[in-house]
Design a protein around this motif. Structure first.
Motif, PDB file in Angstrom:
ATOM      1  N   ASP A 109       0.831  -1.204   0.000  1.00 27.53           N
ATOM      2  CA  ASP A 109       0.000   0.000   0.000  1.00 27.53           C
ATOM      3  C   ASP A 109       0.868   1.257   0.000  1.00 27.53           C
ATOM      4  O   ASP A 109       0.556   2.240  -0.675  1.00 27.53           O
ATOM      5  CB  ASP A 109      -0.914   0.020   1.229  1.00 27.53           C
ATOM      6  CG  ASP A 109      -2.003  -1.029   1.148  1.00 27.53           C
ATOM      7  OD1 ASP A 109      -2.302  -1.487   0.024  1.00 27.53           O
ATOM      8  OD2 ASP A 109      -2.565  -1.393   2.200  1.00 27.53           O
ATOM      9  N   ALA A 110       1.953   1.215   0.778  1.00 26.43           N
ATOM     10  CA  ALA A 110       2.861   2.359   0.830  1.00 26.43           C
ATOM     11  C   ALA A 110       3.506   2.599  -0.535  1.00 26.43           C
ATOM     12  O   ALA A 110       3.616   3.743  -0.997  1.00 26.43           O
ATOM     13  CB  ALA A 110       3.940   2.133   1.887  1.00 26.43           C
ATOM     14  N   ALA A 111       3.917   1.521  -1.189  1.00 25.98           N
ATOM     15  CA  ALA A 111       4.530   1.644  -2.515  1.00 25.98           C
ATOM     16  C   ALA A 111       3.539   2.216  -3.518  1.00 25.98           C
ATOM     17  O   ALA A 111       3.881   3.092  -4.323  1.00 25.98           O
ATOM     18  CB  ALA A 111       5.025   0.279  -2.988  1.00 25.98           C
ATOM     19  N   ASP A 112       2.298   1.752  -3.460  1.00 21.78           N
ATOM     20  CA  ASP A 112       1.268   2.266  -4.369  1.00 21.78           C
ATOM     21  C   ASP A 112       1.038   3.754  -4.140  1.00 21.78           C
ATOM     22  O   ASP A 112       0.910   4.534  -5.089  1.00 21.78           O
ATOM     23  CB  ASP A 112      -0.051   1.505  -4.177  1.00 21.78           C
ATOM     24  CG  ASP A 112       0.033   0.065  -4.672  1.00 21.78           C
ATOM     25  OD1 ASP A 112       0.961  -0.236  -5.458  1.00 21.78           O
ATOM     26  OD2 ASP A 112      -0.826  -0.745  -4.280  1.00 21.78           O
ATOM     27  N   TRP A 113       0.992   4.154  -2.852  1.00 22.46           N
ATOM     28  CA  TRP A 113       0.753   5.568  -2.536  1.00 22.46           C
ATOM     29  C   TRP A 113       1.913   6.422  -3.060  1.00 22.46           C
ATOM     30  O   TRP A 113       1.692   7.484  -3.658  1.00 22.46           O
ATOM     31  CB  TRP A 113       0.621   5.746  -1.017  1.00 22.46           C
ATOM     32  CG  TRP A 113       0.202   7.132  -0.628  1.00 22.46           C
ATOM     33  CD1 TRP A 113      -1.063   7.580  -0.405  1.00 22.46           C
ATOM     34  CD2 TRP A 113       1.074   8.271  -0.454  1.00 22.46           C
ATOM     35  NE1 TRP A 113      -1.043   8.924  -0.098  1.00 22.46           N
ATOM     36  CE2 TRP A 113       0.247   9.369  -0.128  1.00 22.46           C
ATOM     37  CE3 TRP A 113       2.451   8.459  -0.551  1.00 22.46           C
ATOM     38  CZ2 TRP A 113       0.768  10.642   0.124  1.00 22.46           C
ATOM     39  CZ3 TRP A 113       2.970   9.732  -0.313  1.00 22.46           C
ATOM     40  CH2 TRP A 113       2.145  10.801   0.031  1.00 22.46           C
ATOM     41  N   ILE A 114       3.145   5.961  -2.828  1.00 23.10           N
ATOM     42  CA  ILE A 114       4.323   6.713  -3.264  1.00 23.10           C
ATOM     43  C   ILE A 114       4.360   6.839  -4.789  1.00 23.10           C
ATOM     44  O   ILE A 114       4.595   7.923  -5.330  1.00 23.10           O
ATOM     45  CB  ILE A 114       5.612   6.034  -2.745  1.00 23.10           C
ATOM     46  CG1 ILE A 114       5.700   6.189  -1.220  1.00 23.10           C
ATOM     47  CG2 ILE A 114       6.859   6.622  -3.409  1.00 23.10           C
ATOM     48  CD1 ILE A 114       6.776   5.337  -0.578  1.00 23.10           C
TER      49      ILE A 114
END
Length: 296
Positions: free
Chosen positions: A173-178
């Motif tokens: 999820d963090a990678a997608d947000w970034i």
């Protein structure tokens, strides 16, 4: 506790609960999600059925009582030509868990709270509303981290849908947000740089957002954020051992050693805000006794 993604699905389906608490340390995430609740009402009718309150404008106990009266009156008003009314309270921590100021203790506002027609104080009326809310109203409290010991907070955690707006659920999820954020600046991020960044920030959205904004500026004119960018700006190569040594020095109340480690970090090119952040990280690990004062 719900996630912002789950709440967005509820809003899109038009099936929301009567009360929400958007809580967390990421101001932008809370604000963005709060605004989406207006979509529950047809755009042409939002002026009649969507109302916002700002708890920071209530600077004393009397002001908070007045604010509670206004928002409860609005929340209990039936929607006009719409299926739902939306009431949003921004900076709700000022209302739900206010810090007691000295002027409130000594000034005229220190008098006992005025009671309503039913003999209840405004705070008690708000508690009663939380336990028995208006089904045609969606009341949204937008707040930073709350004091879980407050009675009203306990009631909200029991009866409201509490949404975590401060952290992401997984590294994916963090990678997608970034990646989505970097698309705005036509940037990508190297997988190694991404891993290096998340090792530092964890899944805290506030920390990720702050570091990404800095990296976007730092990598201006380039197409990809690399591990070099992350090491230069977020975690300099020389920081690792020095930071742990600094934390150990604070834990052991060894001021001379801590000052030497700070000096070494500065000479190594570590930016002062990063050093302050590590000092804070060390301080919050100390027990709440004399070790905190001695350590600092």
């Amino acid at each position: 506790m719900s996630t912002p993604a789950e709440i967005r699905k509820q809003i899109k389906a038009g099936k929301t609960r009567p009360i929400y608490v958007l809580e967390g340390d990421d101001l932008q995430s809370r604000h963005d999600l709060a605004l989406e609740f207006a979509n529950l009402v047809e755009e042409g009718l939002q002026a009649f059925n969507v109302e916002s309150f700002y708890a920071n404008e209530a600077t004393n106990a009397a002001g908070r009582d007045q604010l509670i009266g206004s928002l409860l009156s609005t929340a209990r008003t039936l929607p006009m030509m719409a299926s739902r009314r939306v009431v949003i309270v921004h900076e709700a921590e000022r209302l739900l868990a206010p810090k007691r100021a000295k002027d409130e203790e000594d000034g005229p506002d220190a008098e006992a709270p005025k009671r309503g027609r039913r003999g209840a104080t405004p705070a008690e009326e708000l508690e009663a509303y939380v336990e028995n809310p208006e089904p045609l109203t969606t009341l949204v409290f937008v707040s930073g981290p709350l004091d879980a010991n407050r009675r009203i907070v306990k009631l909200l955690r029991k009866h409201a849908d509490v949404v975590d707006c401060g952290s992401l659920q997984s590294p994916r999820d963090a990678a997608d947000w970034i990646e989505k954020r970097l698309e705005k600046d036509e940037l990508t991020i190297d997988p190694k740089a991404l891993n290096l960044l998340l090792q530092t920030t964890g899944l805290s959205l506030a920390r990720i957002r702050a570091e990404i904004e800095k990296l976007v500026l730092y990598a201006a004119g380039e197409s990809t954020i690399t591990p070099v960018h992350v090491r230069d700006l977020v975690i300099p190569e020389n920081e690792s051992e020095g930071v742990f040594a600094l934390i150990d020095a604070v834990r052991n109340s060894n001021a001379p050693r801590a000052l030497l480690e700070i000096s070494a970090l500065i000479e190594a090119g570590v930016q002062p805000p990063l050093i302050l952040g590590q000092l804070r990280a060390a301080a919050i690990q100390l027990r709440p006794d004399l070790r905190v004062r001695n350590g600092l």
